[in-house]
Design a protein around this motif. Structure first.
Motif, PDB file in Angstrom:
ATOM      1  N   LEU A 224      47.150  30.393  25.718  1.00 59.31           N
ATOM      2  CA  LEU A 224      46.365  30.861  26.872  1.00 59.31           C
ATOM      3  C   LEU A 224      46.313  29.759  27.919  1.00 59.31           C
ATOM      4  CD1 LEU A 224      44.285  32.610  28.413  1.00 59.31           C
ATOM      5  CD2 LEU A 224      42.525  31.716  26.866  1.00 59.31           C
ATOM      6  N   ILE A 225      46.755  30.079  29.119  1.00 61.77           N
ATOM      7  CA  ILE A 225      46.633  29.158  30.250  1.00 61.77           C
ATOM      8  C   ILE A 225      45.608  29.779  31.202  1.00 61.77           C
ATOM      9  CG2 ILE A 225      47.833  28.108  32.216  1.00 61.77           C
ATOM     10  CD1 ILE A 225      48.816  27.027  29.536  1.00 61.77           C
ATOM     11  N   LYS A 226      44.573  29.017  31.487  1.00 63.22           N
ATOM     12  CA  LYS A 226      43.475  29.534  32.306  1.00 63.22           C
ATOM     13  C   LYS A 226      43.441  28.779  33.628  1.00 63.22           C
ATOM     14  CE  LYS A 226      39.441  30.897  29.764  1.00 63.22           C
ATOM     15  NZ  LYS A 226      38.114  30.487  29.295  1.00 63.22           N
ATOM     16  N   VAL A 227      43.403  29.483  34.721  1.00 63.81           N
ATOM     17  CA  VAL A 227      43.250  28.828  36.020  1.00 63.81           C
ATOM     18  C   VAL A 227      41.894  29.234  36.595  1.00 63.81           C
ATOM     19  CG1 VAL A 227      44.161  28.558  38.358  1.00 63.81           C
ATOM     20  CG2 VAL A 227      45.737  28.812  36.431  1.00 63.81           C
ATOM     21  N   VAL A 228      41.026  28.253  36.765  1.00 62.69           N
ATOM     22  CA  VAL A 228      39.702  28.533  37.334  1.00 62.69           C
ATOM     23  C   VAL A 228      39.694  27.998  38.756  1.00 62.69           C
ATOM     24  CG1 VAL A 228      37.205  28.123  37.134  1.00 62.69           C
ATOM     25  CG2 VAL A 228      38.613  28.316  35.067  1.00 62.69           C
ATOM     26  N   ARG A 229      39.300  28.843  39.707  1.00 59.13           N
ATOM     27  CA  ARG A 229      39.183  28.309  41.062  1.00 59.13           C
ATOM     28  C   ARG A 229      37.760  28.481  41.567  1.00 59.13           C
ATOM     29  NH1 ARG A 229      42.227  31.900  45.665  1.00 59.13           N
ATOM     30  NH2 ARG A 229      41.271  33.915  45.242  1.00 59.13           N
ATOM     31  N   THR A 230      37.311  27.446  42.268  1.00 56.81           N
ATOM     32  CA  THR A 230      35.930  27.402  42.733  1.00 56.81           C
ATOM     33  C   THR A 230      35.943  27.223  44.247  1.00 56.81           C
ATOM     34  OG1 THR A 230      35.462  26.226  40.679  1.00 56.81           O
ATOM     35  CG2 THR A 230      33.698  26.288  42.319  1.00 56.81           C
ATOM     36  N   GLN A 231      35.159  28.039  44.916  1.00 61.65           N
ATOM     37  CA  GLN A 231      35.063  27.966  46.362  1.00 61.65           C
ATOM     38  C   GLN A 231      34.443  26.628  46.774  1.00 61.65           C
ATOM     39  OE1 GLN A 231      32.700  31.227  47.703  1.00 61.65           O
ATOM     40  NE2 GLN A 231      34.289  31.993  49.069  1.00 61.65           N
ATOM     41  N   GLN A 232      35.062  25.974  47.776  1.00 67.66           N
ATOM     42  CA  GLN A 232      34.518  24.687  48.205  1.00 67.66           C
ATOM     43  C   GLN A 232      33.187  24.850  48.922  1.00 67.66           C
ATOM     44  OE1 GLN A 232      38.011  23.569  50.333  1.00 67.66           O
ATOM     45  NE2 GLN A 232      39.006  22.640  48.537  1.00 67.66           N
ATOM     46  N   GLN A 233      33.020  25.950  49.616  1.00 66.97           N
ATOM     47  CA  GLN A 233      31.790  26.210  50.372  1.00 66.97           C
ATOM     48  C   GLN A 233      30.803  27.009  49.527  1.00 66.97           C
ATOM     49  OE1 GLN A 233      31.748  25.675  54.102  1.00 66.97           O
ATOM     50  NE2 GLN A 233      33.457  24.340  53.515  1.00 66.97           N
ATOM     51  N   LEU A 234      29.565  26.946  49.906  1.00 66.34           N
ATOM     52  CA  LEU A 234      28.582  27.823  49.284  1.00 66.34           C
ATOM     53  C   LEU A 234      29.021  29.264  49.473  1.00 66.34           C
ATOM     54  CD1 LEU A 234      25.268  26.084  50.430  1.00 66.34           C
ATOM     55  CD2 LEU A 234      25.955  26.542  48.063  1.00 66.34           C
ATOM     56  N   PRO A 235      28.806  30.140  48.545  1.00 62.13           N
ATOM     57  CA  PRO A 235      28.026  29.978  47.312  1.00 62.13           C
ATOM     58  C   PRO A 235      28.845  29.476  46.116  1.00 62.13           C
ATOM     59  CG  PRO A 235      28.643  32.267  47.567  1.00 62.13           C
ATOM     60  CD  PRO A 235      29.282  31.538  48.705  1.00 62.13           C
ATOM     61  N   HIS A 236      29.972  28.797  46.369  1.00 62.90           N
ATOM     62  CA  HIS A 236      30.828  28.259  45.291  1.00 62.90           C
ATOM     63  C   HIS A 236      31.221  29.334  44.284  1.00 62.90           C
ATOM     64  CE1 HIS A 236      30.114  24.359  46.948  1.00 62.90           C
ATOM     65  NE2 HIS A 236      28.821  24.381  46.664  1.00 62.90           N
ATOM     66  N   ARG A 237      31.702  30.414  44.836  1.00 55.01           N
ATOM     67  CA  ARG A 237      32.152  31.486  43.930  1.00 55.01           C
ATOM     68  C   ARG A 237      33.236  30.960  42.996  1.00 55.01           C
ATOM     69  NH1 ARG A 237      34.882  36.316  45.501  1.00 55.01           N
ATOM     70  NH2 ARG A 237      35.343  35.386  47.530  1.00 55.01           N
ATOM     71  N   GLN A 238      33.309  31.521  41.801  1.00 49.40           N
ATOM     72  CA  GLN A 238      34.312  31.085  40.835  1.00 49.40           C
ATOM     73  C   GLN A 238      35.131  32.272  40.358  1.00 49.40           C
ATOM     74  OE1 GLN A 238      33.130  29.021  37.220  1.00 49.40           O
ATOM     75  NE2 GLN A 238      33.497  27.062  38.241  1.00 49.40           N
ATOM     76  N   GLN A 239      36.439  32.074  40.222  1.00 48.93           N
ATOM     77  CA  GLN A 239      37.302  33.125  39.666  1.00 48.93           C
ATOM     78  C   GLN A 239      38.179  32.528  38.574  1.00 48.93           C
ATOM     79  OE1 GLN A 239      39.540  34.476  43.058  1.00 48.93           O
ATOM     80  NE2 GLN A 239      37.982  35.990  43.620  1.00 48.93           N
ATOM     81  N   THR A 240      38.383  33.290  37.538  1.00 48.34           N
ATOM     82  CA  THR A 240      39.223  32.814  36.442  1.00 48.34           C
ATOM     83  C   THR A 240      40.416  33.745  36.252  1.00 48.34           C
ATOM     84  OG1 THR A 240      37.300  31.907  35.303  1.00 48.34           O
ATOM     85  CG2 THR A 240      39.276  32.237  33.978  1.00 48.34           C
TER      86      THR A 240
END
Ligand code: ADP
Ligand code: MG
Length: 373
Positions: A224-240
């Motif tokens: 399993l390779i997981k890529v998590v991305r986090t928004q630099q600006q508020l509200p710092h949304r996260q997607q996996t």
């Protein structure tokens, strides 16, 4: 008019087909004691034919999304079947790539390969790092990459990054994401990092010999390779985004390999996951609204959020051309293809009397001819 592929009906989840590719490995003399020649051959980039055992003057012709002939390089398999789905992982979407087929047909070669001919796994991991590096600051997201590595053996989920682990549970969260509490997750920042964890863990895989193949793999190996991305600006949304790369256990009919006792029990369990996988792929690809039986085995339960639905999935069915694989090839093809055509054509005479397939060029020659990784 209704279409069968990726339709979204009034708010319901999209259902994607599983793309099906077939890869025929090169003919090997040592696998053909009776010197019968190959019993299956490619026709073009989507079709192949196999001799009809009921009537050797006929062949059965199969059609797939992609057919990779025996000359196909590792790079070509990667480019056509895997690379196109990787950008989705960076957007919080899921994907899965499977190698299916009988032991000895090339699953591990396709997924893992060797240092001279790296397979889908090392190529995909390198590509994911490359895609993340290509994102610049203005993209607005920060990316992190992680890995887990497990196997399903006898319907038990075992952590390959933590050698003494016991059967782990599979859970679903409120957003219908599948997760395994307790499974090791390693952050990785480059390919060397990945390799450092992956190579020794691969040696932890449970293997036992069977009559068919000394190194026959009795378990499903799942990276399993997981890529998590986090928004630099508020509200710092996260997607996996999750990418599953799976080297499945051999699909051979274990009643013919002389398995007994513990092996037979293993075979039954392996067949449960493979059998359920085939039902899941069938119900996804038939386009009907029947219940997809994800919950009927560990493998399909684990892959529930990454197979079908809005995920991008590819199954590479590996087959071997020698007669000793004939029935396993037939059943693998029947799993992979829902349509076939019987063609009246004397395949036997052409292939046995005259070697139809060209003399093998050395693999190195072909591989270095490609663009490499
Ligand atoms: P499986 O994992 O399905 O049991 P392997 O990947 O171990 O099968 O392949 C069996 C043998 O055939 C190995 O020696 C492997 O190197 C060789 N082989 C498989 N596919 C190819 C291919 N496309 N080109 C060259 N050799 C191959
Ligand atoms: Mg293998």
């Amino acid at each position: 008019m209704a279409t069968r592929v990726a339709v979204s009906d009034g708010g319901n989840k999209k259902t994607s087909r599983v793309r099906v590719a077939v890869r025929l490995r090169p003919y090997m003399n040592k696998e053909d004691e009776k010197s019968e020649g190959p019993c299956v051959r490619g026709l073009d980039s989507q079709n192949l034919e196999i001799i009809n055992w009921r009537n050797a003057t006929e062949t059965v012709k199969y059609h797939f999304d992609v057919f990779h002939g025996e000359q196909t390089t590792q790079q070509e398999v990667f480019l056509s079947s895997v690379k196109p789905i990787l950008p989705h992982i960076l957007n919080g979407q899921n994907a899965s790539v499977f190698a299916y087929g009988p032991t000895g047909a090339g699953k591990t070669h396709t997924m893992l390969g060797s240092s001279e001919q790296p397979g889908v796994i090392p190529r995909a991991v390198r590509e994911v790092f490359k895609l993340v590096k290509a994102k610049d600051e203005s993209d607005g997201w920060d990316y992190s990459i992680g890995m887990s590595y497990l196997e399903i053996y006898n319907e038990k989920v075992l952590d390959l990054l933590s050698p003494n682990s016991h059967d782990l549970p599979i859970r679903e969260d409120k957003d219908k994401n599948i997760l395994i509490p307790g499974l090791t997750h390693m952050n990785i920042t480059n390919f060397a990092d990945f390799d450092k964890h992956f190579v020794p863990a691969t040696l932890n895989r449970t293997t036992a010999s069977t009559k068919l193949n000394q190194r026959s793999s009795r378990s499903h190996a799942i990276l399993l390779i997981k890529v998590v991305r986090t928004q630099q600006q508020l509200p710092h949304r996260q997607q996996t985004g999750k990418l599953y790369l799976v080297d499945l256990a051999g699909s051979e009919d274990n009643r013919r390999t002389g398995n007994q006792g513990i092996r037979l029990k293993e075979s039954g369990a392996i067949n449960l996951s493979l059998f359920t996988l085939s039902k899941v792929v069938d119900s996804l690809n038939s386009g009907t609204s029947v219940r997809v039986p994800y919950r009927d085995s560990k493998l399909t339960r684990l892959l529930q959020d990454s197979l079908g639905g809005s995920a991008h999935s590819v199954m590479i069915t590996n087959i071997a051309p020698e007669y000793k694989y004939y029935f396993d090839t037939f059943s693998a093809l029947n799993f992979a293809a829902k349509s076939k055509l019987i063609v009246n054509k004397p395949f036997t005479r052409e292939t046995v009397a005259v070697p139809v397939l060209p003399v093998k060029r050395s693999r190195e020659e072909r591989e270095t001819g490609g663009s490499g990784t």
